[in-house]
Structures are given as structure tokens and as C-alpha cells.
Design a protein around this motif. Sequence first.
Motif, short mmCIF file in Angstrom:
data_model
loop_
_atom_site.label_atom_id
_atom_site.label_comp_id
_atom_site.label_asym_id
_atom_site.label_seq_id
_atom_site.Cartn_x
_atom_site.Cartn_y
_atom_site.Cartn_z
N LYS A 39 0.88 -1.17 0.00
CA LYS A 39 0.00 0.00 0.00
C LYS A 39 0.92 1.22 0.00
CE LYS A 39 -4.29 1.44 1.03
NZ LYS A 39 -5.14 1.73 -0.06
N VAL A 40 0.70 2.13 -0.94
CA VAL A 40 1.51 3.34 -1.05
C VAL A 40 0.55 4.52 -1.14
CG1 VAL A 40 3.28 4.54 -2.39
CG2 VAL A 40 3.29 2.07 -2.31
N GLY A 41 0.37 5.21 -0.02
CA GLY A 41 -0.60 6.29 0.01
C GLY A 41 -1.99 5.73 -0.27
N ASP A 42 -2.69 6.33 -1.26
CA ASP A 42 -4.02 5.85 -1.64
C ASP A 42 -3.97 4.71 -2.65
OD1 ASP A 42 -5.17 7.70 0.01
OD2 ASP A 42 -5.51 9.18 -1.57
N LEU A 43 -2.79 4.34 -3.08
CA LEU A 43 -2.64 3.30 -4.11
C LEU A 43 -2.31 1.95 -3.50
CD1 LEU A 43 -0.41 5.28 -6.64
CD2 LEU A 43 -2.90 5.00 -6.72
N THR A 44 -2.80 0.90 -4.16
CA THR A 44 -2.39 -0.46 -3.83
C THR A 44 -1.59 -0.98 -5.02
OG1 THR A 44 -4.34 -0.82 -2.48
CG2 THR A 44 -3.17 -2.78 -3.23
N VAL A 45 -0.39 -1.47 -4.75
CA VAL A 45 0.50 -1.96 -5.80
C VAL A 45 0.67 -3.46 -5.62
CG1 VAL A 45 2.76 -1.72 -6.88
CG2 VAL A 45 1.68 0.26 -5.79
N GLU A 46 0.27 -4.23 -6.63
CA GLU A 46 0.43 -5.68 -6.62
C GLU A 46 1.38 -6.06 -7.74
OE1 GLU A 46 -3.36 -7.97 -5.78
OE2 GLU A 46 -4.14 -6.00 -6.39
N ALA A 47 2.45 -6.73 -7.37
CA ALA A 47 3.43 -7.18 -8.36
C ALA A 47 3.44 -8.70 -8.39
CB ALA A 47 4.81 -6.65 -8.02
N VAL A 48 3.49 -9.26 -9.59
CA VAL A 48 3.57 -10.71 -9.76
C VAL A 48 4.79 -10.98 -10.63
CG1 VAL A 48 2.43 -12.77 -10.68
CG2 VAL A 48 1.07 -10.98 -9.58
N ILE A 49 5.68 -11.84 -10.13
CA ILE A 49 6.86 -12.26 -10.89
C ILE A 49 6.61 -13.69 -11.32
CG2 ILE A 49 9.35 -12.63 -10.81
CD1 ILE A 49 9.46 -10.40 -8.68
N GLU A 50 6.97 -14.02 -12.55
CA GLU A 50 6.58 -15.29 -13.15
C GLU A 50 7.08 -16.53 -12.44
OE1 GLU A 50 8.42 -16.38 -16.99
OE2 GLU A 50 9.72 -14.66 -16.67
N ARG A 51 8.11 -16.44 -11.63
CA ARG A 51 8.64 -17.62 -10.94
C ARG A 51 8.80 -17.34 -9.46
NH1 ARG A 51 12.57 -16.72 -14.87
NH2 ARG A 51 12.10 -17.77 -16.80
N ASP A 52 8.60 -18.37 -8.65
CA ASP A 52 8.85 -18.26 -7.21
C ASP A 52 9.68 -19.46 -6.78
OD1 ASP A 52 8.87 -17.66 -4.56
OD2 ASP A 52 6.77 -18.15 -4.20
N PRO A 53 10.95 -19.24 -6.48
CA PRO A 53 11.64 -17.96 -6.42
C PRO A 53 12.06 -17.49 -7.81
CG PRO A 53 13.16 -19.73 -5.84
CD PRO A 53 11.81 -20.37 -6.05
N PRO A 54 12.28 -16.17 -7.95
CA PRO A 54 12.81 -15.66 -9.22
C PRO A 54 14.17 -16.30 -9.50
CG PRO A 54 12.04 -13.87 -7.83
CD PRO A 54 12.03 -15.11 -6.98
N THR A 55 14.50 -16.45 -10.77
CA THR A 55 15.75 -17.11 -11.13
C THR A 55 16.71 -16.14 -11.79
OG1 THR A 55 14.85 -17.77 -13.25
CG2 THR A 55 14.63 -19.34 -11.45
N VAL A 56 17.98 -16.56 -11.85
CA VAL A 56 18.99 -15.80 -12.57
C VAL A 56 18.68 -15.99 -14.05
CG1 VAL A 56 21.44 -15.54 -13.04
CG2 VAL A 56 20.66 -16.11 -10.72
N ALA A 57 17.93 -15.06 -14.59
CA ALA A 57 17.46 -15.11 -15.98
C ALA A 57 16.53 -13.93 -16.19
CB ALA A 57 16.69 -16.41 -16.23
N LYS A 58 15.91 -13.88 -17.34
CA LYS A 58 14.89 -12.87 -17.60
C LYS A 58 13.61 -13.30 -16.90
CE LYS A 58 16.83 -11.47 -22.02
NZ LYS A 58 17.26 -10.14 -21.80
#
Length: 140
Positions: A39-58
Amino acid sequence: MSRRTRGRKSVLAGVAACLLGLSLAAGPVQGKELELKKKVGDLTVEAVIERDPPTVAKNWIEVRVTDAAGNPVRDAKLLVNYYMPPMARMPPMNYKVEAKWKKDSYRAVMDLIMAGPWIILVRITIGGKTSTARFNIDAR
């Protein structure tokens, strides 16, 4: 076949069976997507990264920004700044990529070049005002 050869084959078969059992018990190395939310001020920011955990790659990152009423923010400019914390005798690893609006979210690609901790700053600019959401990840 000599007793020595039979013994070696038996040991190798045992090691192979053990390794197979360990790999099946551990499951896949990559899981589902990594979901982050701030939550940033009045905004909600949701981020999704394609892998969990992220890998050394794109790695694709998809960011959804909603206002206080829960409506998607479509007219923002998003900059994804990802970097590793400074380390002794290492050059800085600090990258920026603009996230583009596609369908219902902002999308970009992060090229994580080294395993370890990374900090992601999502800078959201709307009408001249900038807000920043900070996320910590660990690339493998």
C-alpha cells in the motif's frame, strides 16, 4: 561378471535410486508465481513475478495499480528499478525498465544477472506526483 563389477553396479544403482527419491520428494525447483503487495498512500500496488523464487534469468514482472476505490490506474507511468544491495569489491548492479500497459496491468522484463537479494522499486507517476513501492526478492 566378476564380484567386483557386480558390487560397483549395485552401488551405482543404489545411488541412482536415492537421488531419484530425493528429487521426487523435493518436488519441482520452480513453484508458482511470486505475488507481492504494498500500500503506497491511496494506491495499492500488486506485483507478480513469473517464478517463485525468481531465477537468474529474464523474469516477467506484472504490476497492477489500483486507487483507493479499487479501480485500476491506467494512466500512470511506471518505472521498475531493480538492484542488488551494494557489496564490497563488486560493481553496482542497478537497472531500470519502463513497464508498459497491456490488457489489465503494466508489464516489464527484469534480467536478474546474479543470485542473491534484489530490491525492486516500482515508481508510479500520476499527474506529476510520484509514489514508490519497494519489494525485496531473493533470486536463485
